[in-house]
Design an enzyme around this catalytic site. Structure first.
Site, short mmCIF file in Angstrom:
data_model
loop_
_atom_site.label_atom_id
_atom_site.label_comp_id
_atom_site.label_asym_id
_atom_site.label_seq_id
_atom_site.Cartn_x
_atom_site.Cartn_y
_atom_site.Cartn_z
N GLU A 651 0.80 -1.22 0.00
CA GLU A 651 0.00 0.00 0.00
C GLU A 651 0.84 1.27 0.00
O GLU A 651 0.62 2.18 0.80
CB GLU A 651 -0.97 -0.02 1.19
CG GLU A 651 -1.91 -1.21 1.16
CD GLU A 651 -2.79 -1.33 2.40
OE1 GLU A 651 -2.73 -0.42 3.24
OE2 GLU A 651 -3.52 -2.33 2.52
N ASP A 706 -1.38 -3.93 -3.12
CA ASP A 706 -2.11 -2.68 -2.88
C ASP A 706 -3.62 -2.90 -3.08
O ASP A 706 -4.04 -3.89 -3.67
CB ASP A 706 -1.62 -1.56 -3.80
CG ASP A 706 -1.62 -0.20 -3.11
OD1 ASP A 706 -2.54 0.04 -2.28
OD2 ASP A 706 -0.72 0.62 -3.39
N GLU A 775 -6.37 -10.33 -1.27
CA GLU A 775 -7.15 -10.08 -0.06
C GLU A 775 -8.63 -9.91 -0.41
O GLU A 775 -9.28 -8.97 0.01
CB GLU A 775 -6.64 -8.83 0.67
CG GLU A 775 -5.17 -8.89 1.04
CD GLU A 775 -4.70 -7.67 1.82
OE1 GLU A 775 -5.55 -6.93 2.34
OE2 GLU A 775 -3.47 -7.46 1.90
#
Length: 1462
Positions: A651, A706, A775
């Site tokens: 990120e 990210d 994710e």
């Protein structure tokens, strides 16, 4: 040892003493294997027993009998019927349908009981209608009895166990001292590695001098598909095929069964005694496993169970004996399996029953067991505020400095494992007075592998007083006997009170998983790994069962983050992570490492320090860089090759950066960035790569990870970063990548547009790296509630995503869900996962498991976009509603995007030649802007897509304009602020916003369509509580213009007849327009359905005299023929000479079903001699078109264009004066996803349909536009042609599909394109001429190249190219048509073709950015530079590769790019 466990052990010991010594060992072994499912000794209460019939159930003590040494028992009395008994419900005691259990009941009858003859105890499986006998034992006064039976649960016929009696014993009271239910663990065989050599050599590597080749058509016993690995060139026993343990997933200490199917050719020479050997080897050790005889034309099988010991061997080898050292052989199949327990296992020691929890009221003036989570908070029992009825006290929480600080209470002793609990806390905010979010949560486990499920949260203010937080949680794990509940706040310094905390069971007992579901990992085993994010609680019991059933790779949710592994400098704490990884690997799964460098969950000392004034400041670059490198390398070396990949940096990129081309400026200003600089990402990967270079046997991939990666600005910035870093590293390291992969987190919501996901995915794939969905979750619903319609929508999006992932599976390594069930998700309030809180499959699971089937059965309803008109006129921007707004159409802003329906309003729009004007009137009596985030204030937003492109991402013409009630503005992107004006006015119950937006990307005109939406944000107490829009219900308007409505510009040139608009001068039937053009309104007559608008010479002269030359020097005259009642055909009649003129003007006929731009020389060089000609447009018949073509056209518009002179239709064909036609068409929502596939077909007299290559859909006009040099029948269609071999060229797929759909290019087979094949010089010329629709000079005496035969299929196209000077050939008058064309020759031909069309390319292009610029030949340099500057040629990495052969895929892309330039 607990009392229950002591009693169970004593039972086993007593049984052992009664067994003959020779049988003791087997019984002892059997006693170790079963898993205890339920055990009750009635030491405290009645346990799970419930009354059946009229029986009384009482827990008693002091009743010692054989098998019940502690004397605790359940007394079953007041019996008059057989069914007056004790029942144990399957659901309460954890029995699952289809599973087999052994039940043992120890009972007793009192010495003074009256026991009739034949009286017995019965064990039965029953429900309200069925009574299944299991076992019996005689009742005898003063005597114990035992009931025992193995049985299989079938919930269709029984739901509980019953301990009752026979008819004779129906009045006998009895005791149950102990009930024990066990299950034998079952085993399953898991495939660890299976290779059939169907596509390549698999994981096989050469040993010795052997040659390994993948072959086909070698069918033999055990190898039906004929695919095999051929092991040849053998001279030694070790000339063989090796399979490294690390490559095929074998783990040290684990036992596997290997089976190899092989074959020897019929003509092979096989010496006596020659054998195939299977061995486990390394460089110094050779462990024999199995052998099989070699025989010509015979198959052989090698099979052996063995245990991996990496201290003596590292790979399997399929070789031969000494006698067979020269025999070549085939390996058709290699299968490696592992036998594992699929259920059962070692049972945790029995836990004491949960203690009752008394509501904590603080009325005893103690903290009730609460302590600070950090130990630094101040917790005070106070009478300043209270919630308890008739009470006085509460607990005040102060001294917090971080969001996770707060009061915490240990609750493990109040929990029965597997049960669900309702947790309640009353809270009251003390400070700040503005709105703050308070959250009730639970912690399961201690240390880095703990889980922190959220139970409830609310945003409140101090004025709200006492507010209840309440949520449910099922404790499938007791976290190693560490469970807490706590209250925290996102505001790090907030202070608050808590009171009346309760913790009570809901009565819902342990749940099982659905064993009959298809495992996700099996469904996608040939595509990618399926993963999940875990904490320690997921590695035990039912949760572990679910994890192993569906997943083959895991990610640590928190255990491997920097704060968990190195909380203080040099203090590495690996214990929790080591335990997690070891357990994961032992259970046969793989591990992904997450994360090495992140700005969150990282200790501050890594990159900051305190200055002399105790302010936090960045560390110096050198110290921070040393900390970064030390952490990365220590962690990686510790875990070694136990992981398959690492998230090196997480990120680092800002959300929706305004200038993604400058990725360094787009990076977050994190503490790492501030300490090291913009290269910290690259430095992190360099440190990680050093570790891998030192350990070349580790096959570990390095990822950048990210979120919000579906945002195209962010995706572009990430792409640019990875490309720049990898290109520079590759240039210095012989093509090696520094960053191996991009992790697309995939934290989506139900309104996420999968087209954006696809764009980003293909963008990252084009980098040449692997991609993982790292994710994944999809939020739907709120407040822990998921309505059925949203569950279906959520599943539909999951299906769309997995269909997309499967289509790109060659480039995706793993798809990891961020949690197993909704209840444990970090987004639990919004129900984001495949399984619900009870671990049962949701519709989302079925969407994932079979995307096509789910989407077919649950097709969403399409909803048309809102439509409105903006009238012509210019208001004063002062926040006052002037009279000019009175006749503007009102647009209700009342489509809500959130559950709460708050402020609403109306919007109106006006326009003039430079700007769009919007008036929004909002009904809202409580205005709030306390939140620093502009979108969480009371405000309005206008979304504008000037070209109405309906793209799923922002283009340069798109923008988001926000104005709050105090006229404070914000913009996305920031650049659109130029020229914007706004004013607001407030009343007691409303506010008005009036604004002006410059129209910079389009020329405003009547019928111009703009993508448009208005949104009202309603804020309460510092938080946005409602969002209403005119059109969009997804909330994605900030990045996706496809969700907008449409605003059509109208009313210009009404001459003052309306109350809105600007009056323009007019003379008779000619109106002068503000842009310099004139509109001519001819007299229209309709006869027999034929409407004819007649333009006289005087009319046209008058219109031309009043018109001013446009920017190109031509005058523009619009001939407006309005709709006529009962008209089926329309025509515009013009003086013939007006269309033979060389004067520079253009006529546009605007009629009901088409717009026709007519050049003044349309009839030049024609033999039309009549005074008048008519251009006629009619709805065409498809009678002469075959059924298949009619079906493809469907109900789309079909027009017949014709030229009429003297009452006759005459043929018109003039290549030098093309006519432009726009056919109005409203595409479907599906067609708008691929507007490049909307085109025009030309239908000739025989009914044959041919694509018009230049045709395309113009979203701003709402029409399909094309140029033609002849009149005929034309149909609008949507054509989607594609090929099955484009997976490896995603960067070219759009171009190939678009060009193929237009008939410009064709495949090499029915479903193949052969994108990697080179293209011939003649073929490229033919494609170029077809794509640009080039025409020759009309001469017939052009001499063809000497090596081109007259019957060549490309002859006509090459002749055109030669006549136009595009193809000049070689000095010997040859063209070499069958030779492959180089990339630089392609560029030369392309620039010449564009020049013929008058397309001027930008001059001054530079090739300095390309490392091989010097390789461009002199004759090609100008062409290459021009195409590079125009964006037609972009190169590959840092190279132009001018001398490389042009591939078919590259040719398609070039054609597509120049096609879009037209």
């Amino acid at each position: 040892m607990s009392r229950s466990l002591k009693k169970f052990v004593s039972i086993l010991l007593a049984a052992a003493l009664l067994i003959p010594i020779g049988r003791l060992a087997p019984v002892a072994e059997a006693a170790e294997n079963p898993t205890i499912v339920y055990h009750e000794d009635f030491a405290i209460d009645k346990g799970k027993a419930i009354q059946s019939g009229g029986a009384s159930l009482t827990q008693v003590t002091g009743k010692v009998f054989d098998g019940n040494n502690d004397g605790s028992a359940l007394y079953v009395s007041n019996r008059a019927n057989t069914w007056d008994a004790a029942d144990f419900k399957f659901a309460d005691i954890g029995l699952q349908n289809g599973k087999t259990y052994t039940v043992t009941v120890k009972g007793y009858v009192d010495q003074d009981a009256t026991v009739p003859s034949g009286a017995q105890a019965f064990l039965q499986a029953v429900d309200s209608n069925n009574y299944g006998f299991l076992a019996s034992a005689n009742f005898a006064a003063g005597t114990a009895f035992t009931l025992t039976k193995e049985f299989t649960v079938d919930t269709s016929v029984s739901t509980q166990l019953r301990v009752q009696s026979s008819e004779e014993g129906k009045a006998v009271p009895f005791y149950i001292g102990d009930i024990l239910i066990t299950a034998n663990p079952t085993t399953t065989t898991n495939t660890v590695y299976h290779e059939d050599f169907a596509t390549d050599k698999g994981k096989a590597v050469q040993s010795g001098g052997a040659n390994l080749a993948q072959v086909a058509d070698k069918v033999f016993d055990g190898n039906d598909d004929g695919k095999a690995l051929y092991v040849s060139n053998r001279a030694n026993t070790w000339d063989a095929a090796d399979f490294k343990f690390a490559d095929i997933g074998l783990q040290n200490g684990k036992t596997y069964t290997v089976t190899v199917k092989g074959y020897v050719d019929q003509d092979a020479t096989v010496p006596s005694g020659a054998q195939a050997f299977l061995q486990a080897v390394d460089s110094n050790n050779y462990g024999f496993l199995a052998s099989a005889n070699f025989a010509a034309r015979s198959a052989f099988t090698l099979t052996k169970e063995f245990t991996v010991d990496t201290s003596v061997s590292t790979q399997l080898r399929v070789q031969s004996s000494e006698e067979g050292k020269a025999v070549p052989f085939y390996i058709g199949d290699i299968l490696i399996t592992e036998t594992v327990n699929s259920g059962g296992g070692q049972e945790d020691p029995p836990r004491p029953p949960a203690l009752p929890f008394n509501t904590i009221t603080f009325e005893d003036q103690t903290a009730g067991g609460f302590t600070g989570r950090a130990g630094t908070e101040t917790l005070t029992v106070t009478n300043e505020s209270n919630h308890t009825a008739d009470g006085s006290y509460s607990l005040k929480v102060e001294g917090r400095t971080t969001s996770w600080h707060g009061p915490s209470l240990r609750v493990e002793k109040y929990v029965d494992k597997g049960y669900e609990y309702k947790v309640t806390a009353w809270v009251k905010l003390l400070s700040p007075e503005t709105s703050t979010k308070l959250e009730l949560a639970s912690q399961v486990g201690d240390g880095g592998s703990a889980n922190y499920p959220s139970l409830a949260s609310k945003t409140i203010t101090a004025a709200d007083g006492w507010v209840q937080l309440q949520g449910n949680y099922r404790y499938n794990s007791v976290g190693g006997e560490y469970l807490t509940i706590y209250v925290q706040s996102s505001n790090a310094t907030a202070s608050y009170y808590i009171d009346d905390i309760s913790f009570e069971s809901t009565g819902s007992g342990p749940v099982g998983i659905q064993k009959d579901l298809a495992p996700l990992k099996d469904v996608y085993k040939n595509d990618f790994l399926i993963g999940n994010a875990i904490s320690a609680e997921d590695l035990e019991g039912t949760r572990l069962e679910l994890l192993k059933m569906h997943h083959d790779v895991v990610t640590a949710g928190n255990a491997m983050k920097p704060d968990a592994l190195q909380p203080t400098k040099g203090n590495f704490t690996f214990t929790a992570a080591d335990a997690m990884i070891d357990k994961v690997l032992a259970e046969g799964m793989k591990m992904h490492g997450h994360v090495l460098v992140w700005h969150q969950q990282s200790p501050a000392w890594l990159n900051t320090k305190k200055d002399d004034n105790n302010n936090t400041v960045p560390l110096g670059r050198d110290e921070a860089l040393d900390n970064l490198r030390t952490h990365i390398q220590t962690v990686m070396k510790h875990f070694g090759n136990k992981v398959i990949s690492w998230d090196v940096v997480n990120e680092a990129m800002n959300d929706n950066p305004s200038n993604p081309a400058d990725y360094k400026a787009s990076l977050r200003q994190t503490p790492w960035y501030q300490a090291i600089g913009s290269d910290y990402v690259e430095q992190a990967f360099l440190a990680a790569r050093e570790v891998l270079d030192e350990n070349p046997s580790w096959n570990i991939k390095l990822y950048y990870n990210d979120y919000n990666e579906d945002n195209q600005n962010k995706a572009t910035a990430i792409y640019n970063m990875v490309k720049d870093i990898n290109d520079r590293y590759a240039a210095a390291h012989n093509g090696k990548l520094l960053i191996d992969g991009v992790g697309m987190q995939g934290h989506y919501n139900i309104n996420t547009n999968p087209d954006n996901v696809k764009l980003s995915l293909e963008k990252f794939i084009s980098l040449g790296v692997e991609v993982s969905v790292s994710e994944l979750d999809v939020t739907a619903g709120n407040n822990y509630t998921l309505p059925e319609n949203l569950a279906v929508g959520q599943a539909y999006l999951y299906a769309q995503l997995f269909k997309l992932y499967k289509e790109h599976a060659d480039h995706i390594a793993r798809v990891t869900f961020w949690g197993m069930d909704d209840n444990t998700s970090w987004r639990a309030e919004n129900n984001p996962l495949l399984f619900d809180k009870n671990l049962q499959a949701k519709p989302a699971y079925y969407g994932v498991i079979d995307p096509d089937k789910y989407m077919e059965e649950h097709a969403p309803e399409s909803k048309d976009a809102n439509q409105a008109e903006a009238q012509y006129g210019t208001p004063v921007i002062d926040g006052t509603v002037d009279s000019i707004w009175s006749n503007a159409q009102a647009m209700p802003v009342n489509r809500y995007q959130m559950a709460w329906q708050g402020a609403t309003g109306t919007a109106k729009a006006l326009w003039d030649d430079q700007n769009l004007y919007v008036l929004i009137q909002v009904s809202d009596s409580q205005l709030n802007k306390a939140n620093e985030n502009a979108w969480e204030q009371d405000s309005v937003e206008v979304f504008l897509d000037q070209n109405n492109g309906k793209t799923t991402f922002y283009q340069n013409d798109d923008g988001q304009y926000r104005v709050n009630f105090d006229n404070e503005t914000s913009f996305s992107p920031a650049s659109i602020a130029a020229g914007f004006e706004s004013q607001t006015k407030k009343t007691a119950n409303s506010y008005t916003v009036e604004l002006k937006i410059p129209l910079t990307a389009v020329t405003p005109a009547n019928q111009k369509k703009l993508g448009f939406d208005v949104q009202i944000n309603d804020a309460t107490d510092g938080a946005r509580t409602s969002v209403a829009a005119w059109n969009d219900t997804t909330g994605n308007g900030y990045q996706d213009t496809s969700v907008y409505g449409e605003l059509t510009l109208a009313g210009k040139g009404t001459g003052g007849t309306g109350t809105v608009g600007t009056t323009v001068p007019q003379t008779g039937n000619v109106v002068k327009n503000p842009d310099g053009s004139t509109t001519l309104k001819p007299e229209v007559k309709t006869t027999n359905g034929n409407a004819v608008g007649t333009v006289t010479g005087d009319d046209l002269k008058k219109a031309l005299d009043q018109a001013a030359p446009a920017a190109g020097g031509k005058k523009q005259v619009i001939i407006d023929v309005p709709l006529q009642a009962n008209a089926a055909t329309y025509a515009v009649q013009l003086p013939t000479q007006s269309l033979k003129s060389q004067d520079g003007y253009q006529l546009t006929a605007k009629i009901a079903n088409a717009f026709i731009q007519i050049p003044s020389n349309m009839l030049a060089n024609t033999n039309v001699t009549t005074d008048q000609v008519s251009i006629r447009v009619a709805k065409a018949s498809l009678d002469n078109v075959d059924a298949a073509t009619r079906e493809l056209i469907g109900n789309r518009p079909v027009i017949d264009l014709s030229l009429v002179a003297g009452g006759n239709v005459i043929a018109w064909n003039n290549p030098t004066a093309p006519v432009t036609v726009a056919v109005p068409y409203a595409p479907t929502a599906e067609e708008l996803k691929h507007p490049e596939h909307i085109l025009i077909w030309y239908i000739d007299g025989s009914g044959k349909a041919t694509p018009v290559p230049n045709s395309r859909y113009d979203a701003a006009l709402g029409a399909v536009v094309f140029q033609t040099t002849h009149f005929s029948t034309y149909a609008a269609v949507s054509v989607f042609t594609t090929f099955g071999d484009l997976a490896k060229v995603p960067w070219a797929k759009e171009a190939i599909d678009a060009m193929a759909s237009r008939g410009v290019i064709k495949g090499t087979g029915e479903n193949t394109f052969s994108p990697a094949a080179s293209i011939k010089r003649a073929d490229f010329i033919a494609l170029l001429v077809r794509a640009l629709e080039l025409h020759g000079t009309g001469t017939t005496d052009t001499a063809m190249f000497s090596d081109v035969p007259a019957n060549a299929y490309y002859y006509n196209e090459l002749a055109v190219a030669k006549q136009l000077g595009i193809a000049t050939g070689f000095e010997d008058n040859t063209f070499k048509p069958d030779s492959s064309i180089s990339r630089q020759d392609m560029m030369v031909l392309t620039t010449r073709a564009l020049a013929v069309l008058g397309k001027q390319l930008p001059a001054g292009g530079s090739l300095n950015a390309f490392s091989d610029a010097a390789s461009v030949a002199g004759y090609a340099q100008d062409s290459v530079a021009a195409l590079v500057k125009a964006g037609v040629v972009q190169g590959s990495g840092s190279k132009l590769a001018p001398n490389d052969q042009l591939t078919r895929a590259e040719a398609a892309v070039i054609l597509y790019r120049i096609w879009k330039l037209q």
